[in-house]
Motif scaffolding. Structure first.
Motif, PDB file in Angstrom:
ATOM      1  N   GLU A 224       0.556  -1.413   0.285  1.00 14.32           N
ATOM      2  CA  GLU A 224      -0.100  -0.049  -0.003  1.00 14.32           C
ATOM      3  C   GLU A 224       1.456   1.249  -0.089  1.00 14.32           C
ATOM      4  O   GLU A 224       0.569   2.551  -0.943  1.00 14.32           O
ATOM      5  CB  GLU A 224      -0.406  -0.103   1.337  1.00 14.32           C
ATOM      6  CG  GLU A 224      -2.176  -0.780   1.108  1.00 14.32           C
ATOM      7  CD  GLU A 224      -3.091  -1.165   2.229  1.00 14.32           C
ATOM      8  OE1 GLU A 224      -4.041  -0.211   2.960  1.00 14.32           O
ATOM      9  OE2 GLU A 224      -2.626  -2.123   3.049  1.00 14.32           O
TER      10      GLU A 224
ATOM     11  N   LEU B 182       2.364   1.939  -3.605  1.00 14.88           N
ATOM     12  CA  LEU B 182       0.885   2.175  -4.430  1.00 14.88           C
ATOM     13  C   LEU B 182       1.197   4.124  -4.049  1.00 14.88           C
ATOM     14  O   LEU B 182       0.498   4.443  -5.051  1.00 14.88           O
ATOM     15  CB  LEU B 182      -0.109   1.604  -4.601  1.00 14.88           C
ATOM     16  CG  LEU B 182      -0.124  -0.317  -4.971  1.00 14.88           C
ATOM     17  CD1 LEU B 182      -0.979  -0.466  -4.301  1.00 14.88           C
ATOM     18  CD2 LEU B 182       0.334   0.332  -6.270  1.00 14.88           C
ATOM     19  N   THR B 183       0.703   4.064  -2.699  1.00 20.15           N
ATOM     20  CA  THR B 183       0.248   6.116  -2.739  1.00 20.15           C
ATOM     21  C   THR B 183       1.357   6.081  -3.143  1.00 20.15           C
ATOM     22  O   THR B 183       1.410   7.752  -4.165  1.00 20.15           O
ATOM     23  CB  THR B 183       0.573   5.515  -1.160  1.00 20.15           C
ATOM     24  OG1 THR B 183       0.328   4.538  -0.355  1.00 20.15           O
ATOM     25  CG2 THR B 183      -0.049   6.828  -0.764  1.00 20.15           C
TER      26      THR B 183
ATOM     27  N   THR C 201       1.399   6.726  -6.965  1.00 20.66           N
ATOM     28  CA  THR C 201      -0.084   7.662  -7.250  1.00 20.66           C
ATOM     29  C   THR C 201       0.501   9.466  -7.428  1.00 20.66           C
ATOM     30  O   THR C 201       0.525   9.296  -7.892  1.00 20.66           O
ATOM     31  CB  THR C 201      -0.983   7.058  -6.433  1.00 20.66           C
ATOM     32  OG1 THR C 201      -0.949   5.371  -6.348  1.00 20.66           O
ATOM     33  CG2 THR C 201      -1.935   7.332  -7.074  1.00 20.66           C
ATOM     34  N   THR C 202       1.647   9.364  -5.896  1.00 23.61           N
ATOM     35  CA  THR C 202       1.513  10.699  -5.772  1.00 23.61           C
ATOM     36  C   THR C 202       2.939  11.340  -6.292  1.00 23.61           C
ATOM     37  O   THR C 202       2.508  12.217  -7.210  1.00 23.61           O
ATOM     38  CB  THR C 202       1.865  10.493  -3.938  1.00 23.61           C
ATOM     39  OG1 THR C 202       1.491  10.186  -3.075  1.00 23.61           O
ATOM     40  CG2 THR C 202       2.567  12.389  -3.530  1.00 23.61           C
TER      41      THR C 202
ATOM     42  N   VAL D  52       0.482  12.276  -9.862  1.00 22.70           N
ATOM     43  CA  VAL D  52       0.039  13.052  -9.970  1.00 22.70           C
ATOM     44  C   VAL D  52       1.026  14.675  -9.754  1.00 22.70           C
ATOM     45  O   VAL D  52       0.629  14.960 -10.607  1.00 22.70           O
ATOM     46  CB  VAL D  52      -0.909  13.342  -8.721  1.00 22.70           C
ATOM     47  CG1 VAL D  52      -1.470  14.416  -8.364  1.00 22.70           C
ATOM     48  CG2 VAL D  52      -1.832  12.122  -8.351  1.00 22.70           C
TER      49      VAL D  52
ATOM     50  N   LEU E  52       1.882  15.159 -13.370  1.00 18.16           N
ATOM     51  CA  LEU E  52       0.924  16.198 -14.758  1.00 18.16           C
ATOM     52  C   LEU E  52       0.498  17.360 -13.480  1.00 18.16           C
ATOM     53  O   LEU E  52       0.300  17.854 -14.069  1.00 18.16           O
ATOM     54  CB  LEU E  52      -0.398  15.261 -13.368  1.00 18.16           C
ATOM     55  CG  LEU E  52      -0.308  13.747 -14.690  1.00 18.16           C
ATOM     56  CD1 LEU E  52      -1.851  13.055 -14.235  1.00 18.16           C
ATOM     57  CD2 LEU E  52      -0.709  14.103 -15.994  1.00 18.16           C
ATOM     58  N   LEU E  53       0.335  17.806 -12.732  1.00 25.26           N
ATOM     59  CA  LEU E  53       0.437  18.663 -12.185  1.00 25.26           C
ATOM     60  C   LEU E  53       1.164  19.820 -12.270  1.00 25.26           C
ATOM     61  O   LEU E  53       1.340  20.913 -13.145  1.00 25.26           O
ATOM     62  CB  LEU E  53       0.117  18.653 -10.269  1.00 25.26           C
ATOM     63  CG  LEU E  53      -0.087  19.742  -9.311  1.00 25.26           C
ATOM     64  CD1 LEU E  53      -2.045  19.766 -10.166  1.00 25.26           C
ATOM     65  CD2 LEU E  53       0.255  19.654  -8.256  1.00 25.26           C
TER      66      LEU E  53
END
Ligand code: HEA
Ligand code: HEA
Ligand code: CUA
Ligand SMILES: [Cu+2]
Lengths: 111, 612, 278, 236
Positions: C82, C85-86, C89-90, C93, C96-97
């Motif tokens: 977990e 994965l966190t 993903t962060t 993101v 992209l940001l």
């Protein structure tokens, strides 16, 4: 429901504490009225208004509404959502400043 | 009146001496659960038809009432969407359709679907039925208030539908109701229509508040013995958090609706600047339209999570039961739900990137919006990791779950496009947005509702729904809906704006006509497919296979009532005691592949069950 | 079995549709190509995740569908997985940001040499005003608007006199010259949107909003109103013609200024009074 | 409250206690009556309503470019030949605080099952509330007489009138509802409904003195909101 309630709620607080808070609220209200009476302006006015306001609100919540004696579980559930309100307030301050800027700039002063 | 209550019997059964193995002396006993803190709830039992089925105080009946009324409004919303699609795909077939009509239909479709269909169905319908059962309560804590809640909703729906028949028709201001346009001529229904819409919303909020208080206090204060928050099924978590959001978000809508009504009726200028209309200056001045948008989205964004979170919760339970595996990372799931809920109050202005608000907000809201993708992503991962090494029953319920994952991830990813402020600039207010939110809100939660209906129907009615019809229903809905909304994104890329009655001579149309026809055809099929479910329900009520106790071999409490369907009061003489979480599936060493929540540890001492 | 196959085909179909679609964005005609790039980047990352998630799901459906003799794994939690994965993903993101925010920063900061254009919207049409020789637009008020003063210019504002008024829904722009669009509405919300320029912003009555872009392709473009504004919303179109400097200057020459209009009005009035005297 | 005991449950103070309460079964707010918990959550929701009103007011006042009237003058009174700023508002504030005090005592006596004291104090609170509503009506009348309307205002920005009537009206509605309930509860107290656990008229739930505390929470909240309105509307 009533059985367990009964033992617990026979214990109340001394009347003195309520009278004290009551008196304090009068005094604080009087002070905030004085802020207007003496026509303080600017930051001083604002900080005094807010100071008395929060003090009064705090006293009412803590003692009249018994929050001071409630368990943290309840207190926290009630207070954390206020962060959303705080965020809303801050952003709306920025928003009205922007609005009033564009209004002045494009409709009044120009440049 | 006294015979309406059977309090003596139940209270006795509940007193702590009567609990087997209880008493603080034997606290070392593994099966020990401490005595009840609150005396058993005394319930008002109706006798007449009216108190039993109409003004009923049983949360389960109220839940079904909510469900039926919400479905009814949903079908109206569906019919409106058909009319819209007719206009967009085959305008020559509906010569009677004017732009006024079209905009009224769009508005009512949007509002009905979001508020009166999904919100009412998830919170009012599933919330009422499932919360007391799942936390082991006899009923909602304030049954009377709960009843009033439903009837407020009923009146709200009545007022909403009445607006179809008033002069000028229903409001055509878009479901976002933005002033000044919502209350000015030039928008259909700017007089009566918008008024009734505001009144209906205010009634809805009032009614919802009564229901919401019930759901919250039932979860917080009326759980059965042994039921900790971290043992609750995720369904309850989802509905609970959504209710919290609703209680804090609806106020903004209420205030916005009230202020707009005042602008409309009294001529105040909260949202109304100086306006020139047909060469004349109206008697407004100084107001701020953007303020309404802030209020609306301070409500509106939490609102979309209000419909998403219950779906998240329910889907977790469905997947877990039908994959015969515990939900992966339960704790993470709970925290994600709570985190998404909390964050959703800090992202509202991502709907306003191009609204002319203070441009610097873009940085703040883009950041918070993308942060919210992280907990959501964790939920997605945990769903698929629950499938991993499970033992997946590919029945209808599971199909809806799989359909949900595909559509939700698709819609979520397009949400990331929109959340990233400068990417939103070209896409905002185009069909890309329409595609995004239908995928993530129109289709994904709908899949959950359908899955939930197939899953819990045996509990509510005691019979299984027909699997074969169910599969048809699923494939038509899933494939059809996907082919409505997946291509629609590309209309958005071309730049087709939303809320366009027709594209007429624009060069963009020519290439989009074919696609619009295709989308409309798909929409008709999908809509029609819903009637399979209604047929299935009616047929099954009479002839369906009887389900019996706990037909899916689930662990959670709602399946463990003494009678199926559960009676008023749910649990007979004695409330259940809970010893574990709701997901002990396939525990190594256990006889069967599930251990119910009420099974005491001593009965499964030889298994390798983890402590929860 | 067939369930997995159908889901697989849905994913495959989506990818193929994306590759072969005839419906895609128009060629960008402004400096905001960066927006397209960010979209493309989002497509890669987001699409990748979408495909990965769905394929994983399909794999599970194939591999782990119900068998009576099999028992599912019992594993409530895997902290390490977990965590990974966190963070992954962060990271995704953030990737992209970052470009998104950089472009937004450009979007809200207008270059100094941009020419200001006042775009005025009403139900349901557009008109435009350009600063005159002084390079500055005069201030305005909605209440001033009438036939003699179609833009509501404040008469006592000296900057307003030489403003160029284009009472048409088509405006010409000079190629490769940044423009700052100042949006204003006299009644409800509107939005001046040219898909090829990518940029848009609402026109809000009561305030003035803005955005900027630099057209870099000559030609004619259609303006769509992109914020719902009542029954005429879908028909509220306008036009933009991007021209090279010379053509643009020619065009500009022919336009009327506010003082021209006032003068014309005066002449008309004089004639009227003369006629009356006669 | 402070010295609560629950069989089989060990209380801990502070954040530790919070974690324990939250993690426990059955209830999260230990010893808190359902109705009281409900009132708290309702008040939280109501807080958001008033916050939205006040935030809108702030935004509206901040973004108008017409001068905002000086509340100190607008709400001043002319008594004995002198202008006293905000006099009426000051008196209203004092009345409301007085009623809040009586309410707090009513709750206390309620828990002590002192029917008489409790009843009289509730009645006093109700009368205080009624006075407040009366004075508000007077204030509205005065402003309307001076030409202030929801849609216009002779002293400056029209939003002044709009926000004034809307916010004080909404607050006044809260007070009025409270007054009605205070009278009902005073009757129920004197009639002994809370001593004998008589069932409610509509809800059919048994009466209990805790209802007085619930009503008290509401009443104090009304006072609390007034503190904010006083600060933001009259003093700003
Ligand atoms: C159920 C409803 C629902 C849900 C859950 C969401 C979820 C999200 N929405 Fe959506 N949205 C709506 C309903 C919903 N939305 C509606 C109704 C509107 C339009 C209203 C109107 O104007 O009429 C709208 C409009 C809307 C806008 C405004 C567009 C515009 O008008 O210009 C934006 C912009 O930021 C946005 C963003 C998001 C984001 C970032 C999420 C995120 O929460 C999504 C998070 C999920 C995922 C990201 C997928 C899973 C994640 C992974 C698999 C991990 C890997 C991913 C990455 C590394 C990227 N939405
Ligand atoms: C939950 C929300 C929801 C749902 C389900 C839908 C469903 C559909 N929507 Fe809607 N839509 C909105 C929310 C929703 N919509 C919103 C908020 C807007 C914006 C409005 C605005 O701009 O103001 C909008 C706008 C909107 C537009 C854009 C109009 C425009 O901008 O001009 C279009 C166009 O095609 C459209 C089409 C459809 C279609 C074809 C369906 C459906 O046909 C798709 C298939 C639907 C189903 C399969 C569900 C049907 C099921 C039931 C009704 C209940 C049955 C249940 C039981 C029996 C238990 N919708
Ligand atoms: Cu103008 Cu839409
Ligand atoms: Cu949102």
């Amino acid at each position: 429901m009533d059985k367990t309630k009964k033992q617990e709620q026979t214990s109340t607080h001394k009347i003195g504490i309520y009278l004290w808070i009551w008196g304090l609220l009068f005094v604080l209200s009087f002070f905030s009225y004085m802020v207007d009476w003496y026509q303080f302006q600017g930051m001083l006015r604002w900080s005094l208004i807010l100071f008395f306001m929060f003090l009064k609100a705090g006293l009412i919540m803590a003692f009249f509404m018994h929050l001071y004696w409630e368990r943290y579980a309840l207190v926290n559930v009630l207070l954390w959502p206020m962060t959303a309100i705080a965020c809303f307030i801050f952003l709306m301050v920025a928003e009205f400043e922007y609005t009033v800027f564009t209004r002045f700039f494009y409709f009044v002063v120009g440049g | 009146m006294s015979e309406d209550f059977n309090d003596n019997k139940t209270i006795q059964a509940q007193s702590s001496e009567a609990i087997s193995g209880g008493g603080s002396g034997i606290a070392t006993d593994a099966d020990y659960v401490r005595p009840a803190e609150v005396a058993d709830q005394d319930l008002y039992h109706g006798h007449s038809f009216i108190t039993k089925w109409i003004f009923c105080q049983d949360a389960k009946v109220i839940g079904v009432q909510y469900f039926l009324l919400a479905t009814f409004t949903g079908i109206i919303g569906l019919i409106l969407s058909w009319l819209m699609r007719l206009q967009l795909g085959f305008p020559e077939l509906v010569p009677f359709m004017t732009a006024e009509h079209y905009y009224q239909f769009v508005t009512m479709h949007g509002m009905i679907m979001v508020v009166y269909f999904l919100t009412a169905l998830f919170l009012g319908g599933f919330g009422n039925y499932l919360i007391p059962l799942m936390v082991g309560a006899r009923d909602m804590v304030f049954p009377y208030l709960n009843m009033v809640s439903f009837w407020s909703f009923f009146v709200a729906v009545g007022v909403l539908l009445a607006s179809f028949f008033v002069p000028g028709g229903p409001t055509g201001s878009g479901w976002t109701l933005y002033p000044p346009q919502a209350i000015l001529e030039g928008t259909p229904g700017s007089g009566w229509g918008i008024m009734l819409m505001c009144i209906s919303l205010i009634l809805f909020v009032a009614g919802f508040t009564m229901g919401g208080l019930n759901y919250l206090i039932t979860v917080l204060q009326a759980r059965t013995r042994g039921m900790t928050l971290m043992r609750m099924p995720l369904t309850v978590w989802g509905i609970f958090t959504a209710t919290v959001l609703a209680m804090l978000a609806f106020p903004a809508l209420l205030v916005g609706a009230l202020m707009m009504s005042l602008d409309n009726v009294l001529g105040t200028s909260f949202f109304m600047p100086t306006i020139l209309k047909a060469g004349e200056v109206l008697e407004y001045g100084g107001g701020s339209p953007i303020l309404f948008q802030h209020l609306f989205w301070f409500f509106g964004h939490p609102e979309v999570y209000i419909v998403a979170l219950p779906a998240f919760g329910i889907i977790s339970d469905l997947i877990s039961v039908h994959a015969r595996k515990n939900i992966f990372g339960y704790r993470m799931m709970v925290w994600a739900i709570v985190g998404i809920g909390a964050l959703s109050f800090f992202v509202w202005a991502h709907h306003m990137y191009v609204s002319g608000m203070n441009p610097w907000f873009g940085f703040f809201f883009a950041t918070t919006t993308l942060i919210i993708a992280v907990p959501t992503a964790m939920k997605v991962y945990n769903w698929i990791l629950t499938l991993w090494r499970g033992n997946i029953r590919l029945n209808t319920v599971m199909l809806w779950c799989l359909g949900f994952i595909v559509t939700f991830v698709n819609g979520g990813i397009t949400g990331i496009f929109l959340g990233n402020v400068s990417v939103d600039v070209p896409l905002s207010d185009t069909y890309f947005v329409i595609a995004h939110f239908h995928m993530v809100m129109g289709i994904a939660p709908l899949m959950v509702i359908m899955g939930a209906v197939y899953h819990w129907f045996p509990l509510v009615a005691g019979r299984f729904l027909d699997e074969k019809l169910g599969k048809w229903h699923f494939w038509l809905t899933f494939l059809g809906a996907y082919s409505i909304y997946f291509p629609m994104h590309y209309l958005g890329f071309i730049g087709v704006p939303r809320r366009y009655f027709e594209m007429y001579d624009s060069p963009y149309v020519t290439s989009a006509v074919g696609m619009n026809e295709f989308i409309s055809l798909a929409a008709f099929i999908v809509g029609a497919a819903q009637f399979i479910l209604i047929y299935n329900i009616i047929k099954t009520l009479k002839t369906g296979k009887p389900a019996g106790h706990n037909p899916w071999q689930a662990c959670s409490l709602e399946w463990l009532t003494p009678t199926v369907p559960p009676e008023h009061g749910n649990w007979g003489d004695r409330l259940p005691t809970v010893h574990r979480w709701a997901y002990d599936f396939s525990v190594p060493g256990a006889k069967e592949d599930f251990i119910t929540q009420t099974t005491p540890p001593s009965e499964v001492a030889h298994t390798k069950v983890e402590k929860t | 079995m067939h369930v997995g196959i159908i889901f697989f085909l849905v994913i495959l179909g989506s990818v193929l549709f994306h590759i072969f679609t005839p419906w895609y964005w128009t060629d960008v005609a402004s400096n905001w190509g960066g927006m397209d790039d960010t979209i493309t980047l989002t497509f890669w990352i987001g699409g990748g995740v979408f495909i990965a998630v769905c394929l994983f799901m399909v794999y599970c459906v194939f591999k782990f569908s119900y068998k009576k003799e099999r028992k599912a794994e019992y594993k409530p939690e895997d902290k390490k997985l977990e965590k990974i994965l966190t963070w992954a993903t962060t990271l995704g993101v953030a990737a992209l940001l970052a470009p998104g925010l950089i472009i937004w920063n450009q979007y809200v900061n207008v270059p100094k040499n941009a020419i200001e254009i006042d775009v005025m919207a009403w139900q349901w049409g557009w008109q435009y005003r350009l600063p005159g020789e002084d390079g500055k637009l005069g201030t305005t008020k909605v209440v001033n608007i009438n036939d003699d003063n179609p833009f509501g210019i404040n008469l006592d504002d000296p900057f307003g006199n030489d403003d160029v008024m284009i009472q048409s829904d088509v405006i010409n722009l000079e190629n490769n010259r940044p423009v700052k669009i100042l949006l204003r509405s006299v009644d409800v919300l509107h939005n001046w949107y040219v898909p090829q320029f990518r940029a848009k912003m609402d026109a809000v009555p009561g305030i003035v909003t803005y955005y900027w872009f630099e057209p870099n392709k000559t030609g004619e473009f259609e303006v769509l109103c992109a914020e719902y504004c009542g029954v005429g919303h879908y028909a509220m179109r306008g036009g933009v013609e991007v021209q090279d400097k010379q053509d643009y200057d020619n065009w500009l020459q022919q336009q009327e200024t506010f003082s021209d209009l006032i003068a014309k009005q005066k002449i008309l009035e004089n004639e009227k009074t003369k006629l009356a005297k006669k | 409250m402070s010295d609560l005991k629950i069989e089989g449950y060990e209380f801990k103070p502070g954040f530790k206690g919070m974690a324990k309460d939250t993690g426990s079964d059955q209830t999260m707010f230990k010893g808190v009556h359902w109705g009281k918990a409900m009132m708290w959550i309702f008040l939280l929701s109501d807080t958001f309503i008033f916050s939205c009103f006040l935030i809108s007011y702030m935004k509206g006042r901040g973004s108008t470019i017409i001068d905002w009237p000086n509340p100190s003058e607008v709400f001043g009174l002319h008594v004995f030949g002198v202008d006293v700023p905000l006099l009426l508002i000051a008196i209203m504030t004092f009345v409301l605080i007085t009623s809040s005090g009586t309410m707090a005592l009513a709750v206390k006596y309620g828990y002590e099952k002192n029917k008489k004291m409790c009843g009289w104090l509730i009645l006093a609170t109700a009368i205080g509330g009624l006075t407040f509503v009366g004075m508000q009506a007077f204030e509205w009348g005065k402003l309307i007489h001076e030409g202030v309307r929801p849609w216009e205002n002779p002293f400056g920005a029209p939003q002044f009138g709009s926000f004034f009537f809307m916010i004080t009206g909404f607050h006044g509605t809260h007070v009025s509802i409270g007054v009605i309930f205070l009278f009902i509860y005073a009757y129920k107290t004197f009639a002994g409904h809370y001593d004998e656990g008589k069932r409610g008229w509509f809800t059919t739930m048994k009466g209990d003195y805790v209802e007085i505390e619930i009503l008290g929470l509401y009443w104090h909240f009304v006072d609390l909101v007034w503190v904010f309105i006083f600060a933001f509307f009259y003093l700003w």
